[in-house]
Scaffold this motif. Sequence first.
Motif, PDB file in Angstrom:
ATOM      1  N   ALA A   1       0.829  -1.207   0.000  1.00  0.00           N
ATOM      2  CA  ALA A   1       0.000   0.000   0.000  1.00  0.00           C
ATOM      3  C   ALA A   1       0.862   1.254   0.000  1.00  0.00           C
ATOM      4  CB  ALA A   1      -0.927  -0.007   1.219  1.00  0.00           C
ATOM      5  N   GLU A   2       1.938   1.229   0.785  1.00  0.00           N
ATOM      6  CA  GLU A   2       2.828   2.392   0.835  1.00  0.00           C
ATOM      7  C   GLU A   2       3.612   2.532  -0.462  1.00  0.00           C
ATOM      8  OE1 GLU A   2       4.839   5.770   2.119  1.00  0.00           O
ATOM      9  OE2 GLU A   2       2.956   4.863   2.778  1.00  0.00           O
ATOM     10  N   LEU A   3       4.047   1.409  -1.042  1.00  0.00           N
ATOM     11  CA  LEU A   3       4.746   1.460  -2.330  1.00  0.00           C
ATOM     12  C   LEU A   3       3.856   2.078  -3.403  1.00  0.00           C
ATOM     13  CD1 LEU A   3       6.444  -2.070  -2.374  1.00  0.00           C
ATOM     14  CD2 LEU A   3       7.641   0.136  -2.269  1.00  0.00           C
ATOM     15  N   GLU A   4       2.622   1.630  -3.454  1.00  0.00           N
ATOM     16  CA  GLU A   4       1.703   2.131  -4.479  1.00  0.00           C
ATOM     17  C   GLU A   4       1.358   3.597  -4.242  1.00  0.00           C
ATOM     18  OE1 GLU A   4      -1.450  -0.748  -4.398  1.00  0.00           O
ATOM     19  OE2 GLU A   4      -0.366  -2.122  -5.743  1.00  0.00           O
ATOM     20  N   ARG A   5       1.300   4.012  -2.977  1.00  0.00           N
ATOM     21  CA  ARG A   5       1.060   5.422  -2.676  1.00  0.00           C
ATOM     22  C   ARG A   5       2.176   6.292  -3.239  1.00  0.00           C
ATOM     23  NH1 ARG A   5       2.296   9.412   0.670  1.00  0.00           N
ATOM     24  NH2 ARG A   5       3.959   8.231   1.668  1.00  0.00           N
ATOM     25  N   ARG A   6       3.384   5.723  -3.316  1.00  0.00           N
ATOM     26  CA  ARG A   6       4.534   6.463  -3.829  1.00  0.00           C
ATOM     27  C   ARG A   6       4.693   6.341  -5.344  1.00  0.00           C
ATOM     28  NH1 ARG A   6       9.364   5.513   0.637  1.00  0.00           N
ATOM     29  NH2 ARG A   6       8.023   5.560   2.496  1.00  0.00           N
ATOM     30  N   GLY A   7       3.803   5.585  -5.989  1.00  0.00           N
ATOM     31  CA  GLY A   7       3.859   5.465  -7.436  1.00  0.00           C
ATOM     32  C   GLY A   7       4.566   4.230  -7.953  1.00  0.00           C
ATOM     33  N   HIS A   8       4.999   3.343  -7.066  1.00  0.00           N
ATOM     34  CA  HIS A   8       5.592   2.080  -7.489  1.00  0.00           C
ATOM     35  C   HIS A   8       4.478   1.080  -7.806  1.00  0.00           C
ATOM     36  CE1 HIS A   8       9.529   3.518  -6.225  1.00  0.00           C
ATOM     37  NE2 HIS A   8       9.018   3.841  -5.044  1.00  0.00           N
ATOM     38  N   THR A   9       4.831   0.011  -8.504  1.00  0.00           N
ATOM     39  CA  THR A   9       3.869  -1.035  -8.848  1.00  0.00           C
ATOM     40  C   THR A   9       4.346  -2.357  -8.257  1.00  0.00           C
ATOM     41  OG1 THR A   9       3.333   0.071 -10.925  1.00  0.00           O
ATOM     42  CG2 THR A   9       2.681  -2.238 -10.712  1.00  0.00           C
ATOM     43  N   ALA A  10       3.460  -3.023  -7.546  1.00  0.00           N
ATOM     44  CA  ALA A  10       3.797  -4.322  -6.954  1.00  0.00           C
ATOM     45  C   ALA A  10       2.826  -5.376  -7.462  1.00  0.00           C
ATOM     46  CB  ALA A  10       3.739  -4.253  -5.435  1.00  0.00           C
ATOM     47  N   HIS A  11       3.357  -6.539  -7.781  1.00  0.00           N
ATOM     48  CA  HIS A  11       2.542  -7.678  -8.202  1.00  0.00           C
ATOM     49  C   HIS A  11       2.861  -8.850  -7.284  1.00  0.00           C
ATOM     50  CE1 HIS A  11       0.215 -10.244 -10.921  1.00  0.00           C
ATOM     51  NE2 HIS A  11       1.147 -11.159 -10.698  1.00  0.00           N
ATOM     52  N   VAL A  12       1.824  -9.507  -6.777  1.00  0.00           N
ATOM     53  CA  VAL A  12       1.999 -10.595  -5.821  1.00  0.00           C
ATOM     54  C   VAL A  12       1.707 -11.932  -6.483  1.00  0.00           C
ATOM     55  CG1 VAL A  12       1.206 -11.598  -3.636  1.00  0.00           C
ATOM     56  CG2 VAL A  12       1.410  -9.116  -3.868  1.00  0.00           C
ATOM     57  N   ILE A  13       2.636 -12.881  -6.330  1.00  0.00           N
ATOM     58  CA  ILE A  13       2.393 -14.278  -6.676  1.00  0.00           C
ATOM     59  C   ILE A  13       2.145 -15.014  -5.370  1.00  0.00           C
ATOM     60  CG2 ILE A  13       3.398 -16.395  -7.593  1.00  0.00           C
ATOM     61  CD1 ILE A  13       4.924 -14.796  -9.593  1.00  0.00           C
ATOM     62  N   SER A  14       0.967 -15.602  -5.223  1.00  0.00           N
ATOM     63  CA  SER A  14       0.557 -16.205  -3.956  1.00  0.00           C
ATOM     64  C   SER A  14      -0.125 -17.549  -4.213  1.00  0.00           C
ATOM     65  CB  SER A  14      -0.409 -15.273  -3.235  1.00  0.00           C
ATOM     66  OG  SER A  14      -1.702 -15.323  -3.844  1.00  0.00           O
ATOM     67  N   PRO A  15      -0.489 -18.281  -3.153  1.00  0.00           N
ATOM     68  CA  PRO A  15      -1.181 -19.562  -3.345  1.00  0.00           C
ATOM     69  C   PRO A  15      -2.468 -19.457  -4.150  1.00  0.00           C
ATOM     70  CG  PRO A  15      -0.353 -19.426  -1.111  1.00  0.00           C
ATOM     71  CD  PRO A  15      -0.117 -18.078  -1.742  1.00  0.00           C
ATOM     72  N   GLN A  16      -3.078 -18.271  -4.182  1.00  0.00           N
ATOM     73  CA  GLN A  16      -4.310 -18.094  -4.941  1.00  0.00           C
ATOM     74  C   GLN A  16      -4.098 -18.291  -6.447  1.00  0.00           C
ATOM     75  OE1 GLN A  16      -5.850 -14.247  -3.890  1.00  0.00           O
ATOM     76  NE2 GLN A  16      -6.065 -14.753  -1.727  1.00  0.00           N
ATOM     77  N   ASP A  17      -2.841 -18.215  -6.883  1.00  0.00           N
ATOM     78  CA  ASP A  17      -2.547 -18.344  -8.312  1.00  0.00           C
ATOM     79  C   ASP A  17      -2.364 -19.792  -8.759  1.00  0.00           C
ATOM     80  OD1 ASP A  17      -2.408 -15.500  -8.866  1.00  0.00           O
ATOM     81  OD2 ASP A  17      -0.553 -15.506  -7.698  1.00  0.00           O
ATOM     82  N   PHE A  18      -2.416 -20.743  -7.815  1.00  0.00           N
ATOM     83  CA  PHE A  18      -2.130 -22.142  -8.145  1.00  0.00           C
ATOM     84  C   PHE A  18      -3.097 -23.067  -7.408  1.00  0.00           C
ATOM     85  CE2 PHE A  18       1.816 -19.677  -7.829  1.00  0.00           C
ATOM     86  CZ  PHE A  18       2.276 -19.764  -9.136  1.00  0.00           C
ATOM     87  N   ARG A  19      -3.056 -24.336  -7.780  1.00  0.00           N
ATOM     88  CA  ARG A  19      -3.765 -25.329  -6.981  1.00  0.00           C
ATOM     89  C   ARG A  19      -3.171 -25.325  -5.584  1.00  0.00           C
ATOM     90  NH1 ARG A  19      -3.285 -30.409  -7.730  1.00  0.00           N
ATOM     91  NH2 ARG A  19      -1.334 -30.348  -8.915  1.00  0.00           N
ATOM     92  N   ASN A  20      -4.052 -25.401  -4.577  1.00  0.00           N
ATOM     93  CA  ASN A  20      -3.543 -25.358  -3.215  1.00  0.00           C
ATOM     94  C   ASN A  20      -4.450 -26.152  -2.289  1.00  0.00           C
ATOM     95  OD1 ASN A  20      -5.597 -23.387  -1.929  1.00  0.00           O
ATOM     96  ND2 ASN A  20      -4.875 -22.252  -3.728  1.00  0.00           N
TER      97      ASN A  20
END
Length: 344
Positions: A26-45
């Motif tokens: 949230a703080e990164l995006e507030r500063r204009g950076h872009t973050a992408h998360v790879i998490s268990p939601q992206d795969f069979r789990n």
Amino acid sequence: MKILIATDAWWPQINGVVQTLASTIAELERRGHTAHVISPQDFRNAPMPGYREIRLAWPGMTKIRSTLKEFEPDHVHIATEGPIGWAMRRICMKQRRRFTTCYHTRFPEYLRERLPVPVKATYRVFRRFHNASNGIMVATETIERDLTARGFRNLMRWSRGADIAAFRPGLPQVLDLPRPIFLSVGRLAPEKNIAAFLSLDLPGTKVVVGDGPLGPALRAQFPQAVFLGVKTHAELPAIYGSADVFVFPSLTETFGLVLVEALACGLPVAALPAPGPIDVIGASGAGIISDDLRAAALAALQIDRKACRRHAESFTWERATDQFLANIERAEATETEPLPLAAE
């Protein structure tokens, strides 16, 4: 800057790792950076045995490579040592990408609480995992010293914070219970050592927020305690503010976000001398650290709540994110590239 974060811990889990990553993003995006998360939601789990809210993924290497290619990150940060973390590590090493890791959790000690696995053996695996990176982020000086002694390299400090606008004193009282009220917040699991708190001979009322595998047993063993179950981030500030002392019995935390949240609400802390409290409380006067947790809890009743708030204001996500970004820049500037996979 585009930052890809690979993590085995993500929503809907509620824990310090998830809260740290979410607040940092949230703080990164507030500063204009872009973050992408790879998490268990992206795969069979599937649920992890004993931790059903934690999902263990079967990460697809093709999908991870595709995500890297499409997102084209400026930096990869691997947050956890689970299946996703190992898969991302392998790909980064094969592609000779620089990456950082983070030592969020004292998992070797956690594992020892459940299985007869030697701590040294688990640390050996973790050392191999982290030392392949261009920087290992750790929350406190105590953990940095411990990992250095265990052979971990390229350690970088990344502290933590609290939403001090949300976690603040002066909120309406929501606990109408005999005083003093001694509060503990955390997962009801062996490594959290909640029984040590509930066993104390204290006046007033003991209150516990959280749930977990030990929940039924603890409720049966300590019927006089008040168990509130899991509470949302929005509900916690008023609960902290309604208590008189925050008791932190854990011996295995690398930081303890709940410590800062409690302090931000003006709640004094009583804790055992362990990583986390040693660095967060230190000599601030905002808490009592002692091997005698009962004596610490009683002494903490005398602490000025305004002093607690002042100390908490030194822990913000803005400052923590400054450290995170500085660590990334340092890792990307290093002359040492990750070892090729075959050279491990």
